[in-house]
Every structure is written in structure tokens, then in C-alpha cells.
Scaffold this motif. Structure first.
Motif, PDB file in Angstrom:
ATOM      1  N   UNK A   1       8.679   1.903   5.763  1.00  0.00           N
ATOM      2  CA  UNK A   1       9.613   0.807   6.056  1.00  0.00           C
ATOM      3  C   UNK A   1       9.087  -0.504   5.508  1.00  0.00           C
ATOM      4  N   UNK A   2       7.777  -0.742   5.644  1.00  0.00           N
ATOM      5  CA  UNK A   2       7.180  -1.963   5.106  1.00  0.00           C
ATOM      6  C   UNK A   2       7.281  -2.027   3.595  1.00  0.00           C
ATOM      7  N   UNK A   3       7.070  -0.893   2.936  1.00  0.00           N
ATOM      8  CA  UNK A   3       7.176  -0.870   1.481  1.00  0.00           C
ATOM      9  C   UNK A   3       8.619  -1.096   1.033  1.00  0.00           C
ATOM     10  N   UNK A   4       9.563  -0.453   1.724  1.00  0.00           N
ATOM     11  CA  UNK A   4      10.979  -0.664   1.385  1.00  0.00           C
ATOM     12  C   UNK A   4      11.385  -2.107   1.646  1.00  0.00           C
ATOM     13  N   UNK A   5      10.857  -2.703   2.714  1.00  0.00           N
ATOM     14  CA  UNK A   5      11.147  -4.107   3.001  1.00  0.00           C
ATOM     15  C   UNK A   5      10.589  -5.013   1.909  1.00  0.00           C
ATOM     16  N   UNK A   6       9.425  -4.656   1.374  1.00  0.00           N
ATOM     17  CA  UNK A   6       8.852  -5.440   0.276  1.00  0.00           C
ATOM     18  C   UNK A   6       9.733  -5.347  -0.962  1.00  0.00           C
TER      19      UNK A   6
ATOM     20  N   UNK B   1       0.807  -1.220   0.000  1.00  0.00           N
ATOM     21  CA  UNK B   1       0.000   0.000   0.000  1.00  0.00           C
ATOM     22  C   UNK B   1       0.842   1.273   0.000  1.00  0.00           C
ATOM     23  N   UNK B   2       2.127   1.174   0.353  1.00  0.00           N
ATOM     24  CA  UNK B   2       2.947   2.383   0.468  1.00  0.00           C
ATOM     25  C   UNK B   2       4.063   2.435  -0.571  1.00  0.00           C
ATOM     26  N   UNK B   3       4.018   1.573  -1.559  1.00  0.00           N
ATOM     27  CA  UNK B   3       5.090   1.558  -2.562  1.00  0.00           C
ATOM     28  C   UNK B   3       5.197   2.882  -3.305  1.00  0.00           C
TER      29      UNK B   3
END
Length: 509
Positions: A481-486, A299-301
Motif C-alpha cells: 500500500x505504501x509503494x502504491x501510494x508513492x 522499498x516495496x516498489x
């Protein structure tokens, strides 16, 4: 082989020179204060508990997977190899999404008007280590189950063995042989864990030796203290490496007929229920955090800053250099190990297990400091250390193919006068393409997820992707952070797949 001797010399210098700098600079353990010794105690205690839980849960889970046949079993066992290539920071974000106070468990607790326990501290570090090492223990113990001759299970069924008889006469001898070595390996992995303690430690009471080394550099700028801590870490990992060699006992059960025979011993209904429950609980624990990363990060890409994509490019460059170095060294050592002094090369390739990344990073920092700015060399140093850390795995992957090539084609090549580069191009490389591709992918994936040495050296403007994810987490920008981790997870899987697939294309020999 000359190339093997050159590679061996390079590995020796690359490991012994930093260790020598640490020993020379270290002021001895007398320079360590109460806080540092508290870090040593925490390191040993969390590693012990993590290893006990990982192995203790893995024993029934591996037995259940060995006994049961169900749809998707092969895929599930394949997924259990994910910790080898899964970036640590990605898995930690997944654990936070499930077990954190703002995660799924926190919401469940909130439904009952309760506050979820904090994931930070001792129990959080142990939880993460079990998440990483449980699959490894399961895979290794499962290999022990599969190594038991199938005819023994058929004989046990003919003799009317009950489950407890099978456990006593078949499972226990195997577990007695394999579990001690697995336990020490996992203990060793947990003592050298850095990213887990950095993100989930939660304060001075939950500081490991590796984290204390990092703090001595980044916050205190005390190389002497970092060197003294490195000596303690080196002593622990060295003792652990010796223990691995001492505790691995050869299986004395004897060979079977080398045929695949189903495990046809009697299983009680209660055992079936138990096995099913263990598999379901383990799958939930291992797969939910990964699913959370996929959902949360997608959702945050679009909101990711440009710096993340630049960090991704640096991570890919470091991974490429690390992969080439690891593959080149492993190929030379594996081919040299087929000669008369093969045992020495095998031991050399395993030496890196006893030297943690931060210990090597500390030594390299001390060596470079009088001549250049260590920050300017952050990425090359990170690539080199990552290559050394991957060496034990890539070497083991190539060694069987190297022995097969030399055994099957060595005499013929000698009679035809093939040697040197011509022999390498025409004989060795085509027949080792599969293992070379897998090794390249493994080394690149391990380097992509590294959050160790780069944390010691890196300038904020030249961070790698894992370090950028950590900084976003520290700034409480969890969606980004979640998007970067993805992105990190996708790139890691992509480079592994490309290298592994490249090694398999047209590799029919």
C-alpha cells in the motif's frame, strides 16, 4: 456568449438532475434510524472540533510566518498548498506511519513499555482533518496578514506599539473579518469528508454521513436510505454554503500606498521564541508523514502487482477526462462572467461546493439504474463528478485572466471583426495559457486522488489507483500500500507539473 450559456446549462443539469433524483427517491428523514442519526451527530461533532483546532492553530502559525523572515520561508509557504493536490489516501498512509501503533509514535511509546493510543476513531478523524485543513487555514489567514497595509506597521512602530497593541489594533480587525468565513469553509469540508472516515473511522461509532451513504449502497443496497441520508447531507452543506456568504465581511481598514513595507513593529524575545516554536512544531507535524511515505514506499516498489499499474492507467485516463471537462466548462463560464450577468455565472460555478461527491453519485446511480448497469459507467461518472468538484477552483483561477483579456482586447477585437473560434484561438487562449495550465493541473491532481464516487460504483477489476491503495490497506498489505501510494503521489505531482509547466511555456503575454 453562446458557449457560456451552454456550459451553464450543462452544469445546472449535471447538478440539479442528481439532486432531483435524490429528493424524489428519498423517503424523508423519518426513514432514518438511530444508527443514521448517530452518523449525523458524529459528522457534526468531528467537523466542529476539526474546524476549531485547524483555525485555532492556524492563527498563531500564520502570524508567526507573517512576522518572521528566514531561509526557506517561501518554500515552506509554497508547501502549505500541498493539501490541494495531495491524494487523501497518501496522506492517511503517512499519518499511520507516524501516529499509528506500528508507526514512529508506537515505537517511541514502546521504548517506555507503553502502548500507543489507537489512531482509529474520533481522534484519528480529527487528526487527519487538521492535517489537511491547517495548511489551508494558514494560507488564507496569511493572505489577510499580507493584505494589511505595510504603512500601518511602520506607524505602529513609530507610536511604540507593543505586541499586544499590534494584536488589538491590527491583527484583531483582520482576524474578525477573515476567520469566520474560513471556519465555516473548513467545517463544510470536514462534513463532506469520505476517505478519512472510511480509513480511520474505526467502526459504527465513528461513521460520517458520507460513509453511511456508502454503506447503504455497498452493503445494504438500500438506495432509499442513501437518498434520505443525502438529503440530510445536502441540508447541512447548503446551510454551510449560505453561512460562508453571510460571514465573509469586507475589510474596512482602508487601503495603503500599495508598497511592500516590512512589519517593523517591536517583538519581544518571548514572542520570537514562541513564533519559532510554532513554526518548527507545525513543520514537523505537516512534513513528517510525507517523508514517511517516501521512505516506506520506496522499498516495496519492485513488489507491486501488475493490477496496480493498470489501476494507475485508469486513474490517469479519468484525470485526463476530468481535467478537460473542468477546463472547458471553466473557460466558457469565466469568459461569459465578464459580460453583464457575470454575478450569476460566478454563483453557478460555486454551486458545486454545496453538493458533496457522494450525494451527486447517489443521484446519478438512481438516474442510471433503470437504463444501464451503473458499474459499467463507473469511470465516466467518476470523471464527470470530479470535474464538477474542481469547477469552483478552476473557475476562480481563470476569472482574473478572462476579465483582463476582455477589458484589454475586447473593443479592439470587435473593431477588427474577430469573434467566435478565431477570437478564442488568436486572442483569449494565448493570454490565458498560464491560468488554463494551472487549472488543468489542479483538476487532474484532484481527480487522481479521488476516493469518493468511484467507491460507490467501481468493480473490483476496474479500480482506480486510490481505491487499489485502500484495498491493499484493508488487506493489511501495508508495504505494498505504501509503494502504491508513492506511485500515486508521484503521478499526481507529475500531471500537475506537466499541465502547469505546459501553460507557462512561451506564455510571455
Amino acid at each position: 456568449m453562446t458557449s457560456g450559456r451552454i456550459a451553464a446549462g450543462f452544469v445546472l443539469v449535471a447538478i440539479l438532475a442528481p439532486l432531483g433524483a435524490v429528493i424524489w427517491r428519498g423517503g424523508g428523514i423519518s426513514t432514518l434510524g438511530p444508527a443514521e442519526w448517530a452518523a449525523v451527530r458524529f459528522t457534526l461533532s468531528q467537523a466542529l472540533v476539526s474546524a476549531v483546532l485547524s483555525v485555532g492553530i492556524a492563527v498563531p502559525l500564520a502570524g508567526a510566518l507573517a512576522r518572521r523572515s528566514f531561509f526557506g520561508r517561501g518554500l515552506l509557504i509554497t508547501l502549505l498548498g500541498a493539501p490541494f493536490i495531495l491524494p487523501t489516501i497518501v496522506a492517511i498512509l503517512g499519518l499511520l506511519a507516524i501516529f499509528g501503533q506500528a508507526g514512529l509514535m508506537g515505537q517511541v511509546y514502546g521504548l517506555f513499555g507503553l502502548q500507543a493510543p489507537s489512531i482509529f476513531g474520533f481522534h484519528g478523524v480529527v487528526l487527519a482533518h487538521v492535517f489537511f485543513n491547517l495548511p489551508l487555514a494558514v494560507r488564507l489567514i496569511l493572505q489577510g496578514w499580507l493584505a494589511i497595509p505595510g504603512e500601518r506597521f511602520r506607524l505602529a512602530a513609530a507610536l511604540g506599539f507593543r505586541p499586544r497593541d499590534v494584536a488589538r489594533h491590527l491583527a484583531w480587525p483582520m482576524l474578525r473579518d477573515v476567520v469566520p468565513g474560513i471556519f465555516v469553509v473548513i467545517f463544510l469540508i470536514c462534513t463532506t469528508s469520505f476517505a478519512v472516515a472510511l480509513t480511520l473511522g474505526g467502526g459504527p461509532r465513528a461513521t460520517t454521513i458520507e460513509l453511511a451513504i456508502y454503506q447503504a449502497f455497498r452493503f445494504d443496497f438500500d438506495p432509499g436510505k442513501a437518498a434520505a441520508l443525502s438529503l440530510v447531507q445536502l441540508a447541512i452543506t447548503g446551510i454551510g454554503a449560505l453561512a460562508v456568504a453571510a460571514l465573509v465581511v469586507p475589510n474596512a481598514m482602508g487601503a495603503g500606498l500599495d508598497r511592500k513595507v516590512p512589519q517593523v513593529t517591536a517583538h519581544s524575545p518571548w514572542q520570537r521564541i514562541f513564533d519559532t516554536g510554532v513554526i518548527l512544531v507545525a513543520c514537523t507535524f505537516l512534513l513528517l508523514p510525507l517523508a514517511a511515505i517516501l521512505v516506506r514506499g520506496s522499498f516495496a516498489l519492485a513488489d507491486l502487482p501488475n493490477s496496480i499499474w493498470a489501476a494507475a492507467g485508469r486513474s490517469l485516463a479519468v484525470a485526463a477526462v476530468s481535467s478537460v471537462m473542468a477546463v472547458g466548462l471553466s473557460l466558457a463560464l469565466a469568459l461569459a462572467a465578464t459580460e453583464g450577468r457575470g454575478r450569476g455565472y460566478e454563483l453557478l460555478a460555486a454551486v458545486a461546493i454545496a453538493a458533496s461527491p457522494l450525494v451527486l453519485g447517489t443521484g446519478l446511480y438512481l438516474l442510471v439504474l433503470p437504463f444501464a448497469d451503473p458499474v459499467a459507467l463507473a469511470l465516466p461518472v467518476t470523471a464527470g463528478v470530479n470535474a464538477l468538484m474542481a469547477l469552483p477552483f478552476t473557475f476562480r483561477s481563470m476569472l482574473p485572466d478572462a476579465r483582463s483579456v476582455v477589458d484589454n482586447y475586447g473593443r479592439l477585437s470587435a473593431s477588427l471583426g474577430l469573434s467566435g473560434p478565431s477570437w478564442m484561438v488568436l486572442v483569449a487562449l494565448p493570454r490565458m495559457r498560464r491560468s488554463i495550465g494551472f487549472s488543468a493541473g489542479l483538476a487532474a491532481a484532484l481527480s487522481m486522488g479521488d476516493l469518493g464516487v468511484v467507491a460507490l460504483f467501481a468493480d473490483p477489476e476496474f479500480a482506480t489507483l486510490p481505491l487499489s491503495v485502500y484495498r491493499l490497506m484493508a488487506a493489511y498489505r501495508m508495504d505494498e500500500a505504501g509503494a502504491a501510494a508513492l506511485v500515486l503521489l508521484a503521478l499526481t505531482l507529475l500531471v500537475f507539473w506537466l499541465c502547469d509547466r505546459g501553460g507557462r511555456v512561451d506564455a510571455s503575454v
